[in-house]
Design an enzyme around this catalytic site. Structure first.
Site, PDB file in Angstrom:
ATOM      1  CE1 TYR A 140     -14.461  10.051 -16.590  1.00 26.37           C
ATOM      2  CE2 TYR A 140     -14.170  10.308 -14.220  1.00 26.37           C
ATOM      3  CZ  TYR A 140     -14.484   9.634 -15.582  1.00 26.37           C
ATOM      4  OH  TYR A 140     -14.887   8.161 -15.425  1.00 26.37           O
ATOM      5  CG  ASP A 172      -7.592  14.783 -16.004  1.00 26.40           C
ATOM      6  OD1 ASP A 172      -7.101  14.125 -16.690  1.00 26.40           O
ATOM      7  OD2 ASP A 172      -8.686  14.188 -15.335  1.00 26.40           O
ATOM      8  NE  ARG A 183      -2.956   0.553   3.244  1.00 24.98           N
ATOM      9  CZ  ARG A 183      -2.466   0.991   4.372  1.00 24.98           C
ATOM     10  NH1 ARG A 183      -2.197   2.336   4.349  1.00 24.98           N
ATOM     11  NH2 ARG A 183      -2.176   0.407   5.731  1.00 24.98           N
ATOM     12  CE  LYS A 238     -10.646   6.526 -18.918  1.00 24.52           C
ATOM     13  NZ  LYS A 238     -10.987   7.793 -18.401  1.00 24.52           N
TER      14      LYS A 238
HETATM   15  C1  LIG Z   1     -11.476   8.326 -17.211  1.00 24.47           C
HETATM   16  C2  LIG Z   1     -11.125   9.663 -16.740  1.00 24.47           C
HETATM   17  C3  LIG Z   1     -10.841  10.020 -15.415  1.00 24.47           C
HETATM   18  C4  LIG Z   1     -11.105   8.964 -14.299  1.00 24.47           C
HETATM   19  O1  LIG Z   1     -10.368   7.787 -14.605  1.00 24.47           O
HETATM   20  P1  LIG Z   1     -10.602   6.326 -13.827  1.00 24.47           P
HETATM   21  O2  LIG Z   1      -9.560   5.675 -14.254  1.00 24.47           O
HETATM   22  O3  LIG Z   1     -11.858   5.980 -14.623  1.00 24.47           O
HETATM   23  O4  LIG Z   1     -10.813   6.438 -12.376  1.00 24.47           O
HETATM   24  C5  LIG Z   1     -10.568  11.270 -15.155  1.00 24.47           C
HETATM   25  N1  LIG Z   1     -10.520  12.131 -15.784  1.00 24.47           N
HETATM   26  C6  LIG Z   1     -10.627  11.926 -17.145  1.00 24.47           C
HETATM   27  C7  LIG Z   1     -10.160  13.100 -18.217  1.00 24.47           C
HETATM   28  C8  LIG Z   1     -10.894  10.608 -17.712  1.00 24.47           C
HETATM   29  O5  LIG Z   1     -11.082  10.663 -18.877  1.00 24.47           O
END
Ligand SMILES: *Cc1c(COP(=O)(O)O)cnc(C)c1O
Length: 405
Positions: A123, A195, A70, A220
């Site tokens: 998001y 982000d 962790r 992603k």
């Molecule tokens: C998918 C996504 C998230 C969240 O990510 P997870 O891996 O699903 O928790 C945050 N920001 C953006 C821009 C995303 O496309």
């Protein structure tokens, strides 16, 4: 492309690597003490100390990769180092998901009484964290139009501690001027968090533009195969330590198994992103000429209202675009039904092309007025372009759009 050497705490790992991103992805995390070409997977929750003094040292060192999983793990650390190198960051931290990364980072940086500035569009999970969760802990948030720099400036208060940005944003593909927001924040001693999921580190490097911390949903592009969820936080070691302190109590730990899958996926990140950038541009251009299309939103198109900014701060424009179909919710649903190659599924950045009817995705959480306020038209389809032949994807979209005319 900035690839700064990641100073790994595993002494055996290669230290400086002044090479291209493509080479970094294949060899940047090479372990000189291990003759295996593919990275090992450390499926161990805990690690043995040599003696009492060693145990005390392990227990007190932040982000130790061989104490308790962790807190850190050699395989997850390896993934963090690879992504940190791509972003030009001094340190990185992996989490179980993108939301784990965003939640741990925001929670680490703000306290009751603080004020945060964020965008009206984010998001959905990020919007909910900022609007619902933070409010319950006495943190106030101002939501501003990301395309309006003056709005960020006007929202600043003496209590402002953090500005959260996301660019290109989900699902409208609007952009935020990273250098300008970083500059106005830095002059006031406010931290910035970007982000960078939609761009990937190959297309955009927020840290080089002055942003303090970058988060990714590694689910992603970084993973790239729709087979894992993971998140990453990148920045200066002291800031990453601060986020780590919060992340270990929140417990959004990436499994070493998924970290290994991520390492495997990232080996091909550069070729995937290069191909996806090119295919997406081809699809966007072709869609712009189809009669069933009202508008195509893609930062790479000269018709995008912020195309000049996109050219300034991005090296490529990514694999996500938004298309507005001629018609309303019903016609858009028809187009979705006709798609053959695009799977109707959330997520993005993987090898398979996906399509989402945005208004349907938000139907349960946002009413019509909130949808309109967020710029989500009832006829908007978000496309994530994968590795299929772009001519096949264009033909599929053309036949689906033809069905509603
Ligand atoms: C998918 C996504 C998230 C969240 O990510 P997870 O891996 O699903 O928790 C945050 N920001 C953006 C821009 C995303 O496309």
């Amino acid at each position: 492309m900035i690839v700064r050497s990641f100073v790994a705490r595993e002494a055996s790992m290669v230290q400086p690597w002044p090479a291209s991103a493509e080479t970094w992805l294949q060899q940047g995390d090479r372990d000189a003490s291990d003759s295996a070409i593919a990275p090992p997977m450390h499926l161990s929750a805990t690690f043995r100390a040599d003696d009492a003094a060693d145990f005390a040292a392990m227990a007190s060192q932040p982000r130790h990769s061989r104490y308790y999983t962790r807190y850190g793990n050699p395989t997850t650390d390896r993934a963090a180092g690879l992504i940190a190198g791509l972003e030009g960051a001094g340190a990185g931290l992996m989490t179980a998901s993108g939301m784990g990364a965003i939640s741990a980072t925001v929670m680490a940086l703000v306290s009751a009484g603080d004020h945060v500035i964020a965008q009206t569009n984010h998001y959905m999970g990020t919007s909910r964290l900022l609007a619902d969760v933070l409010a319950r802990f006495g943190v106030s948030v101002s939501f501003v139009d990301q395309t309006d720099l003056g709005a960020f400036e006007a929202a600043v208060r003496p209590q402002t501690r953090l500005i959260v940005v996301e660019t290109p944003v989900n699902p409208t593909l609007a952009l935020t001027d990273l250098a300008a927001v970083a500059d106005l924040a830095r002059r006031r001693g406010i931290r910035t968090l970007a982000d960078n999921t939609f761009a990937s580190p190959l297309n955009q490097q927020p840290l080089a533009l002055g942003i303090d911390l970058v988060v990714h949903s590694a689910t992603k592009y970084l993973g790239g195969h729709h087979d894992l969820t993971a998140g990453a936080v990148l920045g200066d070691p002291a800031l990453i330590d601060q986020v780590w302190n919060c992340a270990i109590v929140l417990g959004a730990v990436l499994s070493p198994h998924d970290a290994w899958l991520l390492l495997r996926g990232m080996r091909t990140l550069a070729v995937r992103v290069e191909r996806i950038n090119a295919s997406t541009m081809a699809v966007a251009q072709a869609l712009s000429c189809l009669p069933g299309v009202e508008a195509v939103h893609y930062p790479g198109l000269p018709s995008h209202p912020q195309h000049a900014l996109a050219c300034r701060q991005m090296r490529g424009f990514g694999g996500v675009m938004a298309v507005q179909v001629r018609g309303g919710y019903r016609e858009t649903e028809q187009v979705m039904k006709q798609l053959r190659l695009f799977a109707q599924a959330v997520s993005l950045g993987g090898v398979e092309s996906l399509a989402v009817h945005a208004a349907a995705m938000w139907a349960g959480t946002l009413d019509d007025a909130a949808l309109r306020a967020a710029g989500i038209a009832p006829n908007l389809i978000r496309l994530s372009i994968g590795l299929e032949n772009p001519a096949d994807l264009i033909a599929d979209l053309a036949q689906a759009l033809g069905a509603v005319r």
